[in-house]
Structures are given as C-alpha cells and as structure tokens.
Design a protein around this motif. Structure first.
Motif, short mmCIF file in Angstrom:
data_model
loop_
_atom_site.label_atom_id
_atom_site.label_comp_id
_atom_site.label_asym_id
_atom_site.label_seq_id
_atom_site.Cartn_x
_atom_site.Cartn_y
_atom_site.Cartn_z
N UNK A 188 68.99 60.07 3.07
CA UNK A 188 69.36 59.06 2.09
C UNK A 188 68.10 58.48 1.47
N UNK A 189 68.21 58.09 0.22
CA UNK A 189 67.06 57.46 -0.45
C UNK A 189 66.65 56.21 0.32
N UNK A 190 65.36 56.06 0.54
CA UNK A 190 64.86 54.92 1.30
C UNK A 190 64.68 55.19 2.78
N UNK A 191 65.27 56.26 3.27
CA UNK A 191 65.14 56.61 4.68
C UNK A 191 63.79 57.29 4.91
N UNK A 192 63.41 57.34 6.18
CA UNK A 192 62.16 58.04 6.52
C UNK A 192 62.42 59.53 6.64
N UNK A 193 61.33 60.28 6.56
CA UNK A 193 61.43 61.74 6.53
C UNK A 193 60.38 62.35 7.45
N UNK A 194 60.77 63.38 8.19
CA UNK A 194 59.79 64.19 8.91
C UNK A 194 60.20 65.65 8.77
N UNK A 195 59.30 66.45 8.25
CA UNK A 195 59.50 67.90 8.13
C UNK A 195 58.60 68.58 9.15
N UNK A 196 59.19 69.49 9.91
CA UNK A 196 58.46 70.11 11.00
C UNK A 196 57.76 71.40 10.59
N UNK A 197 56.60 71.62 11.18
CA UNK A 197 55.85 72.84 10.95
C UNK A 197 55.13 73.21 12.25
N UNK A 198 55.32 74.43 12.70
CA UNK A 198 54.59 74.94 13.85
C UNK A 198 53.82 76.19 13.42
N UNK A 199 52.62 76.32 13.93
CA UNK A 199 51.79 77.45 13.53
C UNK A 199 51.33 78.22 14.77
N UNK A 200 50.96 79.46 14.52
CA UNK A 200 50.36 80.28 15.56
C UNK A 200 49.04 80.78 15.02
N UNK A 201 47.96 80.31 15.64
CA UNK A 201 46.63 80.68 15.14
C UNK A 201 45.64 80.45 16.26
N UNK A 202 44.74 81.41 16.47
CA UNK A 202 43.87 81.35 17.63
C UNK A 202 42.76 80.32 17.55
N UNK A 203 42.21 80.13 16.38
CA UNK A 203 41.06 79.24 16.24
C UNK A 203 41.51 77.91 15.64
N UNK A 249 50.57 70.79 20.53
CA UNK A 249 51.91 71.24 20.18
C UNK A 249 51.90 72.29 19.08
N UNK A 250 50.71 72.67 18.61
CA UNK A 250 50.59 73.62 17.49
C UNK A 250 51.48 73.18 16.34
#
Lengths: 114, 116
Positions: B14-29, B71-72
């Motif tokens: 909803x407009x005005x609400x907070x937002x969190x979009x998740x992203x996980x990565x796999x990378x050695x360095x 947590x990558x």
C-alpha cells in the motif's frame, strides 16, 4: 545530453529476415554492451565492446553479430531472425569495463519474430 | 558459479507502507552489488551500488540497501512507498568475465505494485 539512445523502439520480423539494432551514447564512454531481457530471466549479456575497436561474446551470442562503428555507436545484427529471438533488447554503456563501473541503459527495442 | 536470486517475483504494498525487496548472491570474493529499477517501457536506472565500506548504502529516490556478508544478501528498502515506485527492480552482481573484463549478472527481477 541524451545518454544512450536506441532505434527502433519496436520491430516485427518474419522468421529468416535480417535487421540491425542501432545504439549510440553521448557520454564519451569506452565500453558498450548488448543485453536481451526475457520474462523471468533478468538480463543476459549478448556481446560487449570493452573499448573502441574490440568486441567479445557474452553469455548468449549465438545468432547475433555486432559492430563497434566508432566510440559512440554499437550495433547488433540479426542475420536470420528466429522466434527464439523475440525479446526486449537493451544497449548499455559504461566509462570502463571494470568491476565497479556503472552501466547506463537505453530505453530498449522490443522485437517480435513471427 | 556466480548468481543472483530474487526470491519474490511480485510484491504488492500500500502507498505509504514500508518496502523490503530481497536479493541473495553467490560470489566467492568481495562482491560489487547493484540495484536497478525499470519503469514500464523504460530502460534500467541505477538506484544504488555497493563496493566496500559502510554496509548501509543510500541511493536515489529515498532507497537504501544493506549488505550482509554473513547472509550473502543485499536487500533494498524504502520506509514509505509512493505510487510512482511501481516498477520492476533488479539486483545485480559484477563478476569477472573473459579478457579481464567484468559483466553484470542480474537476478530475475521483482515486480512491485503499489495500491493507493
């Protein structure tokens, strides 16, 4: 300062037809890229040009060729279009090809191959 | 192999609400991480990027992202969403490619819808 421009915006081709997608940037960037975007797959690199005079294959180069015409322009050619090449194509540029470089994207070309 | 996962294909807030979009990565360095936004019919625009240093990164349009090595993850947040934030959001990691150059590996994207 237009950034990255692409032509055409939309194109419909029949299987076997050829076409060239044009891309130009006015930011004096050295590196340029072509991506395709398919639903649920993000963007995948087709070809890139790290600097004027060089081009290299990306992840999905089959069926495509590229030309780095000069520092500003980087074109993508489909010699014999196939339905699997229906996609949205994005051109991008960056100052260099280093790991931290920001890539700037054009508005895209939507291609339908029948 | 390097990869980026965005677990949520669609999110509606909803407009005005907070937002969190998740992203996980796999990378050695140590990763170079990016968030891009794509408005309908437009190209991708950079929201923010992380290379090193402070793990909380501020971007444009009121967005921020936090890098958590343990947590990558590199989740994107906004405290109050506006209707104009409706778009598709892509997380990406820069990875070595051939010839000593680097490429961006993109996640599949999260499409955000905003209810009035």
């Amino acid at each position: 300062n237009a950034g990255v421009t692409q032509t055409p915006k939309f194109q419909v081709l029949k299987t076997g037809q050829s076409m060239t997608l044009q891309c130009a940037q006015d930011m004096n960037h050295n590196s340029m890229y072509w991506y395709r975007q398919d639903p649920g797959m993000g963007l995948r690199l087709i070809y890139y040009s790290a600097s004027e005079g060089t081009t290299d294959k990306g992840e999905v180069p089959n069926g495509y060729n590229v030309s780095r015409l000069n520092k500003r322009e980087f074109s993508l050619r489909l010699e014999s279009a196939a339905p699997s090449q229906t996609s949205v194509y994005f051109c991008a540029s960056s100052e260099g090809a280093g790991q931290g470089e920001t890539q700037y994207f054009g508005p895209g070309t939507r291609l339908l191959v029948l | 192999a390097q990869s980026v996962t965005q677990p949520d294909i669609h999110i509606t807030v909803s407009e005005g609400a907070s937002l969190e979009l998740r992203c996980n990565y796999s990378y050695g360095a140590t990763p170079y991480l990016f968030w891009y936004v794509q408005s309908p019919g437009q190209g991708l625009q950079l929201l923010l990027k992380y290379f090193s240093g402070d793990t909380l990164v501020q971007g444009i349009k009121g967005f921020e992202a936090e890098f958590k090595r343990s947590q990558s993850s590199f989740n994107l947040r906004k405290p109050s969403v506006h209707w104009s934030d409706a778009a598709e959001y892509f997380c990406a990691v820069a990875a070595p490619f051939s010839g000593g150059y680097n490429k961006l590996i993109f996640g599949a994207g999260t499409r955000l819808a905003v209810h009035p």
